[in-house]
Scaffold this active site. Sequence first.
Site, PDB file in Angstrom:
ATOM      1  N   HIS A   1      23.658   1.734  11.822  1.00  0.00           N
ATOM      2  CA  HIS A   1      24.929   2.620  11.999  1.00  0.00           C
ATOM      3  C   HIS A   1      25.682   2.169  13.392  1.00  0.00           C
ATOM      4  O   HIS A   1      25.303   1.692  14.171  1.00  0.00           O
ATOM      5  CB  HIS A   1      24.451   3.898  11.965  1.00  0.00           C
ATOM      6  CG  HIS A   1      23.793   4.318  10.721  1.00  0.00           C
ATOM      7  ND1 HIS A   1      24.408   4.837   9.724  1.00  0.00           N
ATOM      8  CD2 HIS A   1      22.292   4.337  10.634  1.00  0.00           C
ATOM      9  CE1 HIS A   1      23.519   5.296   8.780  1.00  0.00           C
ATOM     10  NE2 HIS A   1      22.271   5.110   9.253  1.00  0.00           N
TER      11      HIS A   1
ATOM     12  N   LYS B   1      -0.296 -14.955  19.385  1.00  0.00           N
ATOM     13  CA  LYS B   1      -1.024 -16.202  19.224  1.00  0.00           C
ATOM     14  C   LYS B   1      -0.481 -16.978  18.165  1.00  0.00           C
ATOM     15  O   LYS B   1      -0.142 -16.398  16.918  1.00  0.00           O
ATOM     16  CB  LYS B   1      -2.288 -16.141  19.385  1.00  0.00           C
ATOM     17  CG  LYS B   1      -3.214 -15.354  18.137  1.00  0.00           C
ATOM     18  CD  LYS B   1      -4.591 -15.478  18.333  1.00  0.00           C
ATOM     19  CE  LYS B   1      -5.223 -14.789  16.943  1.00  0.00           C
ATOM     20  NZ  LYS B   1      -6.574 -14.868  17.264  1.00  0.00           N
TER      21      LYS B   1
ATOM     22  N   THR C   1      11.866  -6.318  15.860  1.00  0.00           N
ATOM     23  CA  THR C   1      13.258  -6.168  16.473  1.00  0.00           C
ATOM     24  C   THR C   1      14.192  -7.591  16.450  1.00  0.00           C
ATOM     25  O   THR C   1      15.294  -7.761  16.129  1.00  0.00           O
ATOM     26  CB  THR C   1      13.480  -5.671  17.787  1.00  0.00           C
ATOM     27  OG1 THR C   1      12.957  -6.495  18.747  1.00  0.00           O
ATOM     28  CG2 THR C   1      12.908  -4.403  17.908  1.00  0.00           C
ATOM     29  N   LYS C   2      13.133  -8.649  16.241  1.00  0.00           N
ATOM     30  CA  LYS C   2      13.807  -9.924  16.414  1.00  0.00           C
ATOM     31  C   LYS C   2      12.956 -10.749  15.360  1.00  0.00           C
ATOM     32  O   LYS C   2      12.057 -10.615  14.813  1.00  0.00           O
ATOM     33  CB  LYS C   2      13.786 -10.584  17.702  1.00  0.00           C
ATOM     34  CG  LYS C   2      14.599 -10.019  18.590  1.00  0.00           C
ATOM     35  CD  LYS C   2      14.454 -10.599  20.064  1.00  0.00           C
ATOM     36  CE  LYS C   2      15.280  -9.757  21.019  1.00  0.00           C
ATOM     37  NZ  LYS C   2      15.124 -10.231  22.498  1.00  0.00           N
TER      38      LYS C   2
ATOM     39  N   GLY D   1      -0.039  -1.910   8.544  1.00  0.00           N
ATOM     40  CA  GLY D   1       0.277  -0.545   8.161  1.00  0.00           C
ATOM     41  C   GLY D   1       1.052  -0.018   9.252  1.00  0.00           C
ATOM     42  O   GLY D   1       0.781  -0.234  10.544  1.00  0.00           O
TER      43      GLY D   1
ATOM     44  N   ASN E   1       0.952  -1.268   0.065  1.00  0.00           N
ATOM     45  CA  ASN E   1       0.028  -0.016  -0.026  1.00  0.00           C
ATOM     46  C   ASN E   1       0.772   1.284   0.001  1.00  0.00           C
ATOM     47  O   ASN E   1       2.108   1.319  -0.195  1.00  0.00           O
ATOM     48  CB  ASN E   1      -1.034  -0.006   1.258  1.00  0.00           C
ATOM     49  CG  ASN E   1      -2.322   0.582   0.927  1.00  0.00           C
ATOM     50  OD1 ASN E   1      -2.323   1.680   0.186  1.00  0.00           O
ATOM     51  ND2 ASN E   1      -3.319   0.069   1.397  1.00  0.00           N
TER      52      ASN E   1
END
Length: 183
Positions: free
Chosen positions: A113, A181, A163-164, A140, A83
Amino acid sequence: MKSEKEKMLAGELYFSGDQNLMDDRLMARMLISEYNSTKPIEEEERKEILKRLVVVKGGIKIEPPFYCDYGYNIEIGKNFYANFSCTILDVNRVIIGDNVMFGPNVQVYTATHPLDAKERVKGLESSKPITIGDNVWIGGGAILLPGVTIGKNTTIGAGSVVTKDLPENVFAGGNPCKIIKKI
């Protein structure tokens, strides 16, 4: 000695101000500008521009505006939809499986960085690849951080910061994104 592009793709520290890399980014930005300037009825023109920008394996639709760094590091499977306002910072490989959907404002970041300010101010950066499995839906405003892998059939809730790695067949959400879930 490795080129800066070779270092970039290997996930090593590299200098992003390298002339060859700047030329590659300029070429991508020219194609992106052309793509984002198309009219809604110019579907075939959009497909042709995307084929020149990214590796496309099948049907693809990305609503403008779309942004990326290089394009050539993005490999998109069959039946992909993104989208509005998708951003993919592809300083490393971004592999997207078949039947993947992105909600609006999804951001995919392979760039990272140095934490050490002395290294960072030298213009050095590095990267980690991102892999998105088949049949994934990313809600989104979600952000995928460098190095993550999303398992097939997984759904990521809107606004999540991944993040993982996430396994197959789960619904995950939040900041940081966690499994909510199994599905």
